[in-house]
Design an enzyme around this catalytic site. Structure first.
Site, PDB file in Angstrom:
ATOM      1  N   ASN A   9      50.676 -15.293  17.875  1.00  0.00           N
ATOM      2  CA  ASN A   9      51.016 -16.014  19.104  1.00  0.00           C
ATOM      3  C   ASN A   9      51.367 -15.084  20.249  1.00  0.00           C
ATOM      4  OD1 ASN A   9      50.916 -18.821  18.108  1.00  0.00           O
ATOM      5  ND2 ASN A   9      52.506 -18.051  16.734  1.00  0.00           N
ATOM      6  N   ARG A  23      51.234 -17.142  25.395  1.00  0.00           N
ATOM      7  CA  ARG A  23      52.175 -16.033  25.219  1.00  0.00           C
ATOM      8  C   ARG A  23      51.510 -14.668  25.073  1.00  0.00           C
ATOM      9  NH1 ARG A  23      55.634 -18.015  20.390  1.00  0.00           N
ATOM     10  NH2 ARG A  23      54.016 -19.607  20.209  1.00  0.00           N
ATOM     11  N   LYS A  29      23.044  15.457  20.167  1.00  0.00           N
ATOM     12  CA  LYS A  29      22.592  14.085  20.360  1.00  0.00           C
ATOM     13  C   LYS A  29      21.147  13.934  19.905  1.00  0.00           C
ATOM     14  CE  LYS A  29      20.183  12.392  23.297  1.00  0.00           C
ATOM     15  NZ  LYS A  29      19.375  12.020  24.449  1.00  0.00           N
TER      16      LYS A  29
END
Ligand code: UD1
Ligand code: CA
Length: 455
Positions: A226, A17, A350
């Site tokens: 589910n 499902r 960075k």
């Protein structure tokens, strides 16, 4: 007496499902696979051995869980929960106890499992809950004295049994000796023709064992996944709990429903978090940190009195006290900002250190650089750290002034208190206190006539 604790985690279900190519237990909740939630909880209750029963998508599940020490047992055909535990018997120690858990019931807590283990004094304990709507779940049958007699599945229950509102979570703590004794004797003579694990309850009762039951603190601890709706519902319940935990520690959320915590956040006092902030991985926030709307903060440590303006993205950054960042700043891995630093809008950093009191205020890229203290990095100035193959270092010493739109072509060093003129392309080191200008000279042509269109 042997005290070893084993966990048996049932994870053979396909999860049809979910409508997914991924096995169900690899679907994520708070950015982490369902099965990893269960494994991390097992780790925190000091489980000695973890057995995972897998079926559909076995290789994918094993690869995703490669960091954990696990015993894998395949269940080729799904013949029921009892059968799933039975296939582990060759791997199951003869002594000690086992917790039986599910790969798609991700949020059972370590405290609940500890209580469940302690409740097993005579061979078996289980986690049950009285709910308003028990439909679909196994019901707990008790005698007049309240002793547990059996579990009856929905499809096997008569009208009277269907009225029972105490349900079976499916989570148990059972002595291994009992599992070895009972599982080979299960039958599938029931409405679903499955080997029910729940049948061990009546077998134990027949042996005179008194089964104890405890309830979880939160209902979501026993909820399974589910379909996508249930996954989303569990995610919300989990987020609510994480946010409440942080509120208890003194965090103010502008709206507790508009924040997501996908990892662990450690906080000081008087933190303020505005709407639509996402935390990922391990994040530490100091005292009096303000995070404005739309920021994404991942695996970062942030000091005291830091102000993060809207729409900043942090990934593996370390920020000192009293820094001001953003809006729209991007801090990439190995960014270190010292105390009192200031980053403005559209600035990307960075693998660089920005020293105390330094400012990178507008439209800059700083990569692979050591920037000293009290440096001013002008608008649009950048480090050219990449030659197409290699990355090179830029060093800027204390009190340097980098003019607007300068390009610092690495490897290059700017000396302390040096000045770089606006628009310069700097390819050679600049000595301390010097002014470096590297750009075309301005030329002037007087009385210049622009071309004109012919009529
Ligand atoms: C089971 C319990 C029920 C309980 C409910 C709670 C039984 C017989 N019933 O019912 O009392 O209220 O859980 O949710 O145990 N699985 C395998 N292999 C199998 C069968 C199942 O790995 O052969 C796994 C599934 O992937 C699933 C879990 O076990 O994660 C539960 O199986 P399922 O058949 O759905 O049990 P329920 O009908 O939910
Ligand atoms: Ca079933």
């Amino acid at each position: 007496m042997n005290n070893t604790l084993t966990t048996i985690i049932l994870a053979a279900g396909k999860g049809t499902r979910m409508q997914s190519a991924k096995p169900k237990v690899l679907q994520t909740l708070a950015d982490k696979p369902l099965l990893a939630h269960v494994l991390d909880t097992c780790h925190s209750v000091n489980v000695d051995k973890t057995i995972v029963v897998y079926g559909f998508g076995g290789e994918q599940v094993k690869n995703a869980m490669a960091d954990y020490q696990l015993t894998w047992v395949e269940q080729t055909e799904q013949l029921g929960t009892g059968h799933a535990v039975k296939v582990t018997l060759n791997e199951l120690p003869v002594e000690g106890k086992s917790l039986i858990l599910y790969g798609d019931v991700p949020l059972v807590s370590a405290e609940t499992l500890t209580r469940l283990k302690q409740a097993n004094v005579s061979g078996m304990s289980m986690l049950t809950l009285t709910v308003d709507n028990p439909f679909g779940l196994g019901r707990i049958k008790r005698d007049e004295q309240g002793n547990i007699l059996a579990i009856v599945e929905q499809k096997d229950a008569d009208e009277q049994e269907q009225a029972i509102r105490e349900i079976n979570s499916g989570i148990y703590c059972v002595d291994n000796a009992l599992l070895h004794k009972y599982l080979p004797n299960l039958s599938n003579d029931n409405a679903q023709q499955e080997y029910y694990l729940t049948d061990i309850v009546k077998m134990a009762v027949a042996d005179g064992i008194v089964i104890s039951a405890i309830e979880p603190e939160h209902e979501f601890e026993i909820e399974g996944v589910n379909n996508r709706q249930q996954l989303a519902s569990l995610e919300r319940q989990w987020q609510t709990k994480l946010v409440e935990d942080l509120q208890v520690k003194g965090v103010q959320f502008a709206d507790p429903t508009r924040v997501d915590i996908r990892g662990e956040v450690t906080v000081g006092q008087d933190v303020f978090v505005d709407v639509n902030v996402v935390f990922k991985g391990k994040v530490t926030l100091g005292n009096k940190v303000t995070i404005e709307a739309g920021c994404i903060i991942k695996d970062s440590q942030i000091g005291d009195d830091v102000h993060i303006k809207p729409y900043c993205v942090f990934d593996e950054a370390e920020v000192g006290n009293e820094a001001t960042i953003g809006p729209f700043a991007h801090l990439r891995p190995k960014t270190v900002l010292a105390n009192n630093t200031k980053l403005g809008n559209f600035v990307e950093i960075k693998k660089s250190t920005i020293g105390e009191g330094s400012k990178v205020n507008h439209l800059s890229y700083v990569g692979d650089a050591q920037i000293g203290a009290n440096v001013n990095f002008g608008a649009g100035a950048i480090t050219c750290n990449y030659d197409g193959v290699n990355k090179h270092q830029t060093t800027v010493a204390d009190h340097a002034f980098i003019g607007t739109n300068a390009c610092l072509v690495a490897p290059v060093t700017i000396g302390s208190a040096a000045t770089v003129g606006a628009g310069s392309v700097i390819t050679k080191n600049v000595e301390e206190n010097a002014l470096a200008i590297g750009r075309g000279r301005q030329v002037q042509k007087s009385n210049y006539k622009r071309p004109e269109k012919k009529k």
